[in-house]
Write a protein that holds these residues in place. Structure first.
Motif, PDB file in Angstrom:
ATOM      1  N   VAL A  65      22.556 -11.659  11.877  1.00 35.04           N
ATOM      2  CA  VAL A  65      22.243 -10.229  11.957  1.00 35.04           C
ATOM      3  C   VAL A  65      22.932  -9.460  10.817  1.00 35.04           C
ATOM      4  N   GLY A  66      24.146  -9.869  10.441  1.00 35.58           N
ATOM      5  CA  GLY A  66      24.892  -9.200   9.363  1.00 35.58           C
ATOM      6  C   GLY A  66      24.152  -9.301   8.038  1.00 35.58           C
ATOM      7  N   PHE A  67      23.758 -10.549   7.683  1.00 37.73           N
ATOM      8  CA  PHE A  67      23.007 -10.751   6.438  1.00 37.73           C
ATOM      9  C   PHE A  67      21.713  -9.956   6.447  1.00 37.73           C
ATOM     10  N   LEU A  68      21.049 -10.011   7.606  1.00 39.00           N
ATOM     11  CA  LEU A  68      19.760  -9.337   7.745  1.00 39.00           C
ATOM     12  C   LEU A  68      19.913  -7.834   7.532  1.00 39.00           C
ATOM     13  N   LEU A  69      20.861  -7.260   8.266  1.00 36.43           N
ATOM     14  CA  LEU A  69      21.075  -5.813   8.187  1.00 36.43           C
ATOM     15  C   LEU A  69      21.447  -5.392   6.761  1.00 36.43           C
ATOM     16  N   TYR A  70      22.387  -6.169   6.147  1.00 32.60           N
ATOM     17  CA  TYR A  70      22.840  -5.845   4.811  1.00 32.60           C
ATOM     18  C   TYR A  70      21.664  -5.867   3.826  1.00 32.60           C
ATOM     19  N   SER A  71      20.829  -6.909   3.929  1.00 31.78           N
ATOM     20  CA  SER A  71      19.685  -7.041   3.020  1.00 31.78           C
ATOM     21  C   SER A  71      18.669  -5.924   3.237  1.00 31.78           C
ATOM     22  N   VAL A  72      18.389  -5.630   4.506  1.00 34.13           N
ATOM     23  CA  VAL A  72      17.400  -4.607   4.826  1.00 34.13           C
ATOM     24  C   VAL A  72      17.833  -3.252   4.258  1.00 34.13           C
ATOM     25  N   ILE A  73      19.135  -2.984   4.355  1.00 33.88           N
ATOM     26  CA  ILE A  73      19.604  -1.663   3.914  1.00 33.88           C
ATOM     27  C   ILE A  73      19.842  -1.622   2.410  1.00 33.88           C
ATOM     28  N   VAL A  74      20.616  -2.594   1.878  1.00 36.21           N
ATOM     29  CA  VAL A  74      21.036  -2.518   0.471  1.00 36.21           C
ATOM     30  C   VAL A  74      19.920  -2.927  -0.491  1.00 36.21           C
ATOM     31  N   PHE A  75      19.122  -3.936  -0.113  1.00 35.47           N
ATOM     32  CA  PHE A  75      18.102  -4.442  -1.045  1.00 35.47           C
ATOM     33  C   PHE A  75      16.709  -3.913  -0.722  1.00 35.47           C
ATOM     34  N   ARG A  76      16.645  -2.798  -0.040  1.00 36.14           N
ATOM     35  CA  ARG A  76      15.319  -2.272   0.292  1.00 36.14           C
ATOM     36  C   ARG A  76      14.609  -1.813  -0.986  1.00 36.14           C
ATOM     37  N   ARG A  77      13.274  -1.721  -0.928  1.00 37.05           N
ATOM     38  CA  ARG A  77      12.510  -1.350  -2.112  1.00 37.05           C
ATOM     39  C   ARG A  77      12.830   0.081  -2.526  1.00 37.05           C
ATOM     40  N   LYS A  78      13.204   0.229  -3.802  1.00 36.82           N
ATOM     41  CA  LYS A  78      13.509   1.577  -4.291  1.00 36.82           C
ATOM     42  C   LYS A  78      12.190   2.284  -4.633  1.00 36.82           C
ATOM     43  N   LYS A  79      12.240   3.574  -4.716  1.00 35.43           N
ATOM     44  CA  LYS A  79      11.065   4.372  -5.059  1.00 35.43           C
ATOM     45  C   LYS A  79      10.517   3.955  -6.417  1.00 35.43           C
ATOM     46  N   GLY A  80       9.224   3.700  -6.520  1.00 34.78           N
ATOM     47  CA  GLY A  80       8.612   3.353  -7.801  1.00 34.78           C
ATOM     48  C   GLY A  80       8.698   1.885  -8.149  1.00 34.78           C
ATOM     49  N   GLU A  81       9.388   1.074  -7.322  1.00 39.07           N
ATOM     50  CA  GLU A  81       9.513  -0.358  -7.597  1.00 39.07           C
ATOM     51  C   GLU A  81       8.240  -1.055  -7.113  1.00 39.07           C
ATOM     52  N   THR A  82       7.527  -1.755  -8.030  1.00 44.28           N
ATOM     53  CA  THR A  82       6.272  -2.379  -7.608  1.00 44.28           C
ATOM     54  C   THR A  82       6.261  -3.883  -7.862  1.00 44.28           C
ATOM     55  N   GLY A  83       7.169  -4.385  -8.692  1.00 41.56           N
ATOM     56  CA  GLY A  83       7.159  -5.807  -9.058  1.00 41.56           C
ATOM     57  C   GLY A  83       7.726  -6.692  -7.966  1.00 41.56           C
ATOM     58  N   ASP A  84       7.630  -8.045  -8.143  1.00 41.01           N
ATOM     59  CA  ASP A  84       8.243  -8.999  -7.216  1.00 41.01           C
ATOM     60  C   ASP A  84       9.740  -9.048  -7.482  1.00 41.01           C
ATOM     61  N   GLY A  85      10.480  -9.583  -6.529  1.00 40.30           N
ATOM     62  CA  GLY A  85      11.911  -9.771  -6.713  1.00 40.30           C
ATOM     63  C   GLY A  85      12.171 -10.914  -7.682  1.00 40.30           C
ATOM     64  N   VAL A  86      13.433 -11.126  -8.040  1.00 39.87           N
ATOM     65  CA  VAL A  86      13.801 -12.227  -8.929  1.00 39.87           C
ATOM     66  C   VAL A  86      13.526 -13.548  -8.222  1.00 39.87           C
ATOM     67  N   HIS A  87      12.883 -14.476  -8.922  1.00 38.62           N
ATOM     68  CA  HIS A  87      12.592 -15.772  -8.319  1.00 38.62           C
ATOM     69  C   HIS A  87      13.743 -16.746  -8.565  1.00 38.62           C
ATOM     70  N   PHE A  88      14.214 -17.386  -7.494  1.00 42.05           N
ATOM     71  CA  PHE A  88      15.193 -18.460  -7.705  1.00 42.05           C
ATOM     72  C   PHE A  88      14.896 -19.586  -6.736  1.00 42.05           C
ATOM     73  N   GLU A  89      15.353 -20.800  -7.107  1.00 44.24           N
ATOM     74  CA  GLU A  89      14.999 -21.950  -6.284  1.00 44.24           C
ATOM     75  C   GLU A  89      16.206 -22.862  -6.104  1.00 44.24           C
ATOM     76  N   GLY A  90      16.565 -23.059  -4.834  1.00 39.20           N
ATOM     77  CA  GLY A  90      17.584 -24.053  -4.513  1.00 39.20           C
ATOM     78  C   GLY A  90      18.991 -23.650  -4.930  1.00 39.20           C
ATOM     79  N   ASN A  91      19.973 -24.155  -4.141  1.00 35.92           N
ATOM     80  CA  ASN A  91      21.373 -23.977  -4.487  1.00 35.92           C
ATOM     81  C   ASN A  91      22.120 -25.120  -3.817  1.00 35.92           C
ATOM     82  N   THR A  92      22.384 -26.150  -4.629  1.00 34.10           N
ATOM     83  CA  THR A  92      22.944 -27.382  -4.072  1.00 34.10           C
ATOM     84  C   THR A  92      24.266 -27.142  -3.346  1.00 34.10           C
ATOM     85  N   THR A  93      25.108 -26.301  -3.916  1.00 31.55           N
ATOM     86  CA  THR A  93      26.422 -26.065  -3.289  1.00 31.55           C
ATOM     87  C   THR A  93      26.251 -25.517  -1.876  1.00 31.55           C
TER      88      THR A  93
END
Ligand code: CUA
Length: 344
Positions: A65-93
């Protein structure tokens, strides 16, 4: 630097949520909202382990719930933002960590579980023995060393009781929530053992915790925990006034009816139950399912005990334990009939 800020933010949020949820759950536990007060020594390690699980639950809940809430609030779409987010794949660590940490935690909990199990099954050679019999829908407690058979479970405080349990018909489950421990009671010759050391004088209830038919919800018996001196007095009293040794067949019959569980379904006062009440039964004309009538006399009662399905009174079903007739001697049945006859 910007990323570090997010990490710190999430860690603080998860930590605060964990403490808040954890304290809430612990206080619910301690105030009896989740479990009744603990009344056996076996309950102590069980409750401790339960409390530890609640902390683990609080942490996992907060992590998600903490991660979810933080992401929903801090990383929400800003006004005028239309592109996709940064793409990343995998993190072995991270993948190694989220495999190893839960694995180690689960193994640690398994170790604690095994330790708790061996703790609550510790054998005291001086344990008082009680043979517990369950049947549809009543319990009987026999103290083989004391020569007492009782419809309530009376135990001395701070002394281990070894309960040896069996069922006469289907699977039941012996459960006193305050003692925490629970054990299925099986038919046949499969005797199951349960050890309980009461730690609080008081009155409790055995509940059947296995769905066992129509009156499952009412398959209860009183449990009384007494100080040793009071327990000794109870034993004296029971032995002095053993109704099954009375000279009066009516008194003996009533004792058998309680001991063999008849009273669970047949009331003595006219109240309708699973089976016909015994009040005013003797000498009555009963209507059978097929419309015929039968006079309730000794002969009919003997047949109804030996072969419960033979002649069923209209409006009832045959749910009597099929082997009850094998458990009762002829003399016991005669006593029970004398008791039924006395219930005018
Ligand atoms: Cu016995 Cu449910």
């Amino acid at each position: 630097m910007n990323q570090l800020k997010h990490y710190i933010g999430v860690v603080i949020l998860v930590a605060v949520l964990t403490v808040a949820t954890g304290l809430g759950l612990q206080s619910a536990l301690q105030n009896g909202y989740i479990l009744p007060p603990a009344a056996s020594w076996q309950a102590v390690p069980i409750d401790w382990l339960f409390g530890l699980h609640f902390w683990a639950i609080a942490f996992l809940f907060s992590l998600i719930v903490g991660f979810l809430l933080y992401s929903v609030i801090v990383f929400r779409r800003k006004k005028g933002e239309t592109g996709d987010g940064v793409h990343f794949e995998g993190n072995t660590t991270i993948e190694i960590l989220w495999t190893l940490i839960p694995l180690a935690t689960v193994i640690y909990f398994a170790y604690l579980g095994a330790q708790t199990l061996s703790d609550i099954q510790r054998v005291d050679p001086d344990a008082i023995r009680v043979n517990v019999t369950g049947r549809q829908w009543s319990w009987t407690f026999e103290y083989p060393e004391l020569g007492i058979v009782s419809e309530e479970l009376v135990l001395p405080n701070n002394k281990q009781a070894l309960l040896r349990m069996k069922s006469q018909d289907v699977i039941h489950s012996f459960w006193v929530p305050e003692f925490r421990v629970k054990q299925d009671v099986l038919p046949g010759d499969m005797v199951r053992e349960l050890r309980v050391t009461p730690k609080e004088v008081g009155e409790y209830k055995v509940r059947c915790a296995e769905l066992c038919g129509r009156d499952h919800a009412n398959m209860r018996a009183p449990v009384v925990v007494l100080e040793q001196a009071d327990f000794d007095a109870w034993v004296e009293e029971r032995l002095a006034a053993d109704p099954t040794k009375s000279d009066d067949p009516v008194v003996r019959g009533q004792a058998w009816a309680i001991q063999f569980g008849c009273a669970a379904c047949h009331s003595f006062d006219g109240t309708d139950g699973i089976g016909p009440s015994w009040a005013g039964l003797f000498g009555k004309e009963e209507t059978m399912e097929d419309g015929s009538t039968v006079l309730v006399d000794a002969e009919y009662l003997i047949e109804s005990i030996r072969d419960p399905g033979a002649q069923i009174v209209a409006g009832y079903q045959n749910v009597m334990p099929a082997n009850i007739g094998e458990d009762l001697t002829d003399d016991q049945i005669a006593d029970i009939i004398a008791f039924i006859e006395s219930l005018k």
